[in-house]
Structures are given as C-alpha cells and as structure tokens.
Motif scaffolding. Structure first.
Motif, short mmCIF file in Angstrom:
data_model
loop_
_atom_site.label_atom_id
_atom_site.label_comp_id
_atom_site.label_asym_id
_atom_site.label_seq_id
_atom_site.Cartn_x
_atom_site.Cartn_y
_atom_site.Cartn_z
N PHE A 28 0.85 -1.19 0.00
CA PHE A 28 0.00 0.00 0.00
C PHE A 28 0.89 1.24 0.00
O PHE A 28 1.83 1.33 0.78
N VAL A 29 0.59 2.19 -0.87
CA VAL A 29 1.36 3.44 -0.96
C VAL A 29 0.60 4.55 -0.25
O VAL A 29 -0.44 5.01 -0.74
N GLU A 30 1.12 4.96 0.89
CA GLU A 30 0.52 6.08 1.62
C GLU A 30 0.91 7.39 0.95
O GLU A 30 0.07 8.25 0.69
N ASN A 31 2.18 7.57 0.69
CA ASN A 31 2.69 8.73 -0.04
C ASN A 31 3.61 8.29 -1.18
O ASN A 31 3.34 8.55 -2.34
N ALA A 32 4.69 7.59 -0.82
CA ALA A 32 5.64 7.14 -1.84
C ALA A 32 6.46 5.98 -1.31
O ALA A 32 6.74 5.90 -0.10
N ILE A 33 6.85 5.08 -2.18
CA ILE A 33 7.78 4.01 -1.84
C ILE A 33 8.77 3.88 -2.99
O ILE A 33 8.55 4.40 -4.08
N VAL A 34 9.86 3.18 -2.73
CA VAL A 34 10.83 2.87 -3.76
C VAL A 34 11.08 1.37 -3.73
O VAL A 34 11.28 0.79 -2.66
N ILE A 35 11.05 0.73 -4.89
CA ILE A 35 11.40 -0.69 -4.95
C ILE A 35 12.61 -0.86 -5.85
O ILE A 35 12.77 -0.14 -6.84
N GLU A 36 13.46 -1.80 -5.46
CA GLU A 36 14.62 -2.14 -6.28
C GLU A 36 14.28 -3.33 -7.15
O GLU A 36 13.55 -4.23 -6.74
N ALA A 37 14.81 -3.34 -8.34
CA ALA A 37 14.60 -4.48 -9.23
C ALA A 37 15.17 -5.73 -8.57
O ALA A 37 16.26 -5.70 -7.98
N PRO A 38 14.44 -6.83 -8.65
CA PRO A 38 14.89 -8.06 -7.98
C PRO A 38 16.00 -8.76 -8.77
O PRO A 38 16.22 -8.49 -9.94
N VAL A 39 16.67 -9.67 -8.10
CA VAL A 39 17.66 -10.50 -8.78
C VAL A 39 17.00 -11.74 -9.37
O VAL A 39 17.64 -12.50 -10.08
N HIS A 40 15.70 -11.91 -9.07
CA HIS A 40 14.97 -13.06 -9.58
C HIS A 40 14.11 -12.67 -10.79
O HIS A 40 13.70 -11.53 -10.91
#
Length: 271
Positions: free
Chosen positions: A34-46
């Motif tokens: 759930f995004v309250e304001n902002a999140i950052v995700i890193e690309a997975p190694v999978h």
C-alpha cells in the motif's frame, strides 16, 4: 522493531504498510503493498517477480525511475494499469503530456485507477529503482477557457480558468471539478505557476480575511497565512474602501481586492 531482511523495498517518505495499516517486512520478491505517499522498490535479482501496488481509492499511482531509464526498463518489466490478470500495459511513449506540465519532470507512467501491478520478466542487467507515488488524476482541461498540467510536481495538478468570475463563484467552480482554489505556501510553488501562465494574468487564490479583518486564511486548507510565506505587493494588503477581503496574484505579487471583482483563477488538486 521490524526485523529488516536484505532490502528490495526501500521506504521513501512513509512506512510500507499493508492494507490493514500495519507495518510489514519487505518481501524478497514481489508482494502486495500500500502506498501512503511514496515508496521505492529495487529491481529483484529473480525473474518472474510480481508486485501488486495500491493506494487510496480516490487517487492514482505514478511510477518513475530513480536510477536507470524508465523507457529502457520496459525491456525487463511491464507496468499494468490495475492488478487484474488482463490489466492493460502502460507504456512510457503512450503517456500524453498536459499542455502546461513542467518540461523537466522525470519520465513517468500514470495509472487510471488506484491499483497497479509491476511484473519483472527478467532481472535487469544494471541497478534499477522504481519510485511509486500516490497522485491525483489531472484532467486535460475543465471545459472551454481552461488549461491544466503537472505544474509543480508529478503528483499534483493545477488548472487555470480564464472565464472571469467573482471569488465565491471561482471557489465553487473549482469544487465542482473536484479541486480547490489555489494556495501558495512557498515562493517555489508561486514561481512554478507563473512559469506556466506568466505574471500577466490576475488569478484569484483561496486567501481571504472575510471571517476576521486582518486575519488572512487559506480557505482551501483552513490554515492561517502567518507565520508562513507571503508575497504582498508594496503597500498591500491595503483594504482600500474597507471591503478588500480576497487576494489575487498579479504582476508577480499579491493584492487584496473586493471579493465581488471578477478575475481568472487557479484550481489545484493535491494528493
């Protein structure tokens, strides 16, 4: 304290929370967030990593790349408008640009609803971080004699209406379009609006002292002007004639005028 495992989701401005509002551990690959304001995700190694992203129901999502190029990233992932199995894919090149949007905003894709899914087809060959923010939908206009755009940042929306109305009517006009009459909390925001529409126009704002003479209030946010940013023109506010209770922005500064005057206006929508 939540035990943090090797991070593939990095908290940006808020905690990453579940649909029940509880803090959760960052999953190794994919999951529902759930995004309250902002999140950052890193690309997975999978490979075959799948994220379901959602925010509050009356908002949309905007995805940009913090590292790497979003257009080039489409080789490794797909961004879907919605979380359903057959949700359409959002493509950078297909995103329409609003007439008055800032030209220096990062490449982005916008959903049309409050959910999205990000599906990694294969692991990127270089570091890739995706920033996902809650945003407001931005119309391309509010009918005739109007212009809209991502004037300040990629999550908010501003629309200028060039049909002259008194202050009360412009307030109603903005509300009828799910927006509010503009507030000016900083010089940066004010200058961004002038960059979009120049200082030649006289725009009503939501600043008034109608409730109490001399106590200026941003009606759209119900916050007092002072202490805070102000940009009054010389010798203003003057309350000339004793009935100048509404503020407009004109020629690069603020002037108080009778609320019955007819002016253009700026409407805003902020997440």
């Amino acid at each position: 304290m939540v035990n943090m495992i090797p991070i593939f989701v990095i908290l940006l401005s808020t905690l990453l929370i579940s649909s029940h509002g509880n803090a959760v551990e960052s999953p190794l690959c994919g999951g529902r967030v759930f995004v309250e304001n902002a999140i950052v995700i890193e690309a997975p190694v999978h490979e075959d990593c799948h994220w379901d992203i959602h925010t509050q129901e009356d908002r949309i999502l905007v995805i940009t790349a913090l590292s790497g190029n979003l257009k080039e990233a489409q080789e490794f992932l797909t961004i879907h408008d919605g979380s359903g199995k057959d949700s359409p894919i959002l493509i950078v090149e297909n995103q329409k640009t609003h007439e008055r949007s800032r030209k220096d905003l990062p490449e982005a894709v916008y959903t049309t609803q409050s959910t999205a899914s990000i599906r990694f087809k294969k692991a990127p060959t270089s570091n890739l971080q995706l920033k996902i923010q809650k945003a407001v939908d931005c119309p391309f206009n509010l009918g005739g004699e109007s212009q809209c755009g991502r004037v300040v940042d990629e999550v908010s929306c501003y629309c200028a209406t060039f049909t002259k109305r008194n202050h009360a009517s412009q307030t109603t006009y903005c509300t009828d379009h799910n927006m509010k009459l503009v507030t000016l909390e900083s010089d940066e925001k004010e200058q961004a609006i002038y960059a979009a529409w120049s200082t030649e126009y006289w725009f009503w704002t939501s600043l008034t002292d109608t409730k109490e003479e001399g106590r200026w209030l941003w009606e759209s946010t119900n916050t007092n002007l002072y202490p805070g940013y102000a940009n009054w023109c010389p010798k203003n506010p003057s309350d000339s004639g004793g009935n100048e209770d509404c503020m407009d922005m004109e020629w690069g500064c603020w002037n108080d005028l009778p609320c019955s005057n007819t002016q253009d206006a700026i409407c805003q929508a902020i997440p």
